[in-house]
Scaffold this motif. Structure first.
Motif, short mmCIF file in Angstrom:
data_model
loop_
_atom_site.label_atom_id
_atom_site.label_comp_id
_atom_site.label_asym_id
_atom_site.label_seq_id
_atom_site.Cartn_x
_atom_site.Cartn_y
_atom_site.Cartn_z
N HIS A 147 5.96 -2.87 -5.02
CA HIS A 147 5.16 -2.19 -6.02
C HIS A 147 3.78 -1.90 -5.44
N ARG A 148 3.15 -0.86 -5.93
CA ARG A 148 1.85 -0.46 -5.38
C ARG A 148 0.78 -1.47 -5.78
N GLY A 149 -0.12 -1.76 -4.83
CA GLY A 149 -1.19 -2.70 -5.10
C GLY A 149 -2.43 -2.35 -4.31
N SER A 150 -3.40 -3.24 -4.38
CA SER A 150 -4.68 -3.03 -3.72
C SER A 150 -4.53 -2.99 -2.21
N GLN A 151 -5.39 -2.23 -1.55
CA GLN A 151 -5.42 -2.21 -0.09
C GLN A 151 -6.23 -3.38 0.47
N ASN A 152 -6.94 -4.11 -0.40
CA ASN A 152 -7.75 -5.23 0.07
C ASN A 152 -6.93 -6.52 0.02
N ARG A 153 -6.65 -7.09 1.18
CA ARG A 153 -5.87 -8.30 1.25
C ARG A 153 -6.82 -9.48 1.44
N LEU A 154 -6.92 -10.30 0.40
CA LEU A 154 -7.91 -11.37 0.41
C LEU A 154 -7.43 -12.62 1.12
N ALA A 155 -6.13 -12.76 1.29
CA ALA A 155 -5.60 -13.97 1.91
C ALA A 155 -4.25 -13.66 2.54
N ALA A 208 5.77 -8.15 11.91
CA ALA A 208 5.22 -7.68 10.64
C ALA A 208 5.83 -6.33 10.34
N ASP A 209 6.21 -6.10 9.09
CA ASP A 209 6.76 -4.81 8.71
C ASP A 209 5.65 -3.76 8.68
N PRO A 210 5.95 -2.49 8.45
CA PRO A 210 4.91 -1.46 8.52
C PRO A 210 3.77 -1.64 7.53
N ASP A 211 3.96 -2.47 6.51
CA ASP A 211 2.88 -2.72 5.55
C ASP A 211 2.15 -4.03 5.85
N PHE A 239 9.94 0.25 -6.15
CA PHE A 239 11.22 0.49 -5.50
C PHE A 239 11.95 -0.84 -5.32
N LEU A 240 13.25 -0.82 -5.58
CA LEU A 240 14.06 -2.03 -5.58
C LEU A 240 15.19 -1.91 -4.58
N LEU A 241 15.39 -2.98 -3.79
CA LEU A 241 16.59 -3.16 -2.98
C LEU A 241 17.43 -4.21 -3.69
N ARG A 287 0.84 -1.21 0.00
CA ARG A 287 0.00 0.00 0.00
C ARG A 287 0.87 1.25 0.00
N THR A 288 2.03 1.16 0.63
CA THR A 288 2.96 2.30 0.70
C THR A 288 4.35 1.80 0.30
N PRO A 289 4.56 1.55 -0.99
CA PRO A 289 5.82 0.89 -1.39
C PRO A 289 7.07 1.67 -1.04
N LYS A 290 7.04 2.98 -1.11
CA LYS A 290 8.25 3.75 -0.80
C LYS A 290 8.64 3.60 0.66
N SER A 291 7.66 3.70 1.56
CA SER A 291 7.99 3.64 2.98
C SER A 291 8.41 2.23 3.40
N VAL A 292 7.75 1.20 2.86
CA VAL A 292 8.13 -0.16 3.26
C VAL A 292 9.48 -0.54 2.65
N ALA A 293 9.78 -0.02 1.46
CA ALA A 293 11.12 -0.22 0.91
C ALA A 293 12.17 0.45 1.79
N GLY A 294 11.85 1.63 2.32
CA GLY A 294 12.76 2.29 3.23
C GLY A 294 12.99 1.50 4.50
N PHE A 295 11.93 0.88 5.02
CA PHE A 295 12.06 0.02 6.19
C PHE A 295 13.05 -1.09 5.93
#
Length: 237
Positions: free
Chosen positions: A51-59, A104-107, A37-39, A13-21
């Motif tokens: 990469h950015r994706g849906s906020q709805n996590r189905l599984a 769990a990471d921030p995302d 964003f790539l490490l 949901r927040t690819p830049k911030s979780v990549a920073g984490f």
């Protein structure tokens, strides 16, 4: 012919911030790409991408990371660093007597800080394992696709590792959770050579190993599915 594993990419949901984490946790620079964003990884450490994706996590996620520790103090330090950066403790049914710590990471992506002196992950480096939900068939497929030997093949559980060593990629065998929607994590591969014909030849090679071609975009990049139906991407080197 084999493809090169560029990264495991996570929908976020927040690819830049979780990549920073994860850049802070793994002490890696973060590079902005066309779709996220790539490490970057190394010959012995798997790359990560977001990469950015849906906020709805189905599984629940079908893959998670294992970080190693050298002793009890180091495990405590890694956990404390992660919490300071925005991680949180999470209960996934782990037992009190188990030595690993689940966060769990921030995302919201789960990961484990593994207990010290874990012989299975000895010598793998800090990013010790990418643990996936999947069958033995898919482990054998990825061994052939990447040219990485099987370093574990027992009771339908498999693991592969670069010939240079480092991070293991593992599949836990049955029972495999049913798929719900698209995968939130997927492998990103590069076809060595960089010419259009190399990409087409690598698609044919992967299909011959058991993959399915799903689509090709306007850039000629392919999306395929492995024998378990997990999507992955193939691009030029």
């Amino acid at each position: 012919m084999t493809a090169r594993l560029v990264a495991m990419s996570f929908e976020a949901r927040t690819p830049k911030s979780v990549a920073g984490f994860w850049g802070s946790m793994l002490d890696r620079d973060v590079t902005e790409t066309d779709d996220g964003f790539l490490l970057p990884g190394s010959p012995t450490q798997v790359g990560l991408a977001f990469h950015r994706g849906s906020q709805n996590r189905l599984a629940q996620n079908r893959a998670h990371l294992h970080l190693t520790s050298t002793d009890a103090a180091d495990q405590h330090r890694v956990v404390a660093q992660a919490l300071d950066l925005g991680a949180s403790h999470v209960d996934v049914g782990q037992r009190p007597e188990e030595g690993h710590i689940v966060l769990a990471d921030p995302d919201g992506n789960e990961f484990c800080v593994i207990e010290p002196h874990n012989s299975y992950l000895a010598g793998t480096g800090f990013l010790g394992e990418l643990a996936c939900d999947g069958t033995r068939e898919v482990g054998v497929f990825w061994s052939a696709a990447l040219g990485w030997p099987l370093v574990w093949d027992q009771d339908e559980e498999t693991a592969i590792q670069s010939p240079a060593g480092g991070t293991k990629v593992a599949w836990g065998g049955p029972p495999v959770a049913p798929r719900v929607g698209r995968s939130r994590q997927l492998f990103v591969l590069a076809a060595e050579g960089g010419e259009p014909g190399d990409l087409a030849a690598e698609v044919d090679h992967l299909v011959g190993l058991g993959a399915r071609l799903l689509s090709v975009d306007q850039r000629g990049h392919g999306e395929l599915a492995d024998p378990d139906g997990n999507e992955f991407r193939l691009r030029p080197a």
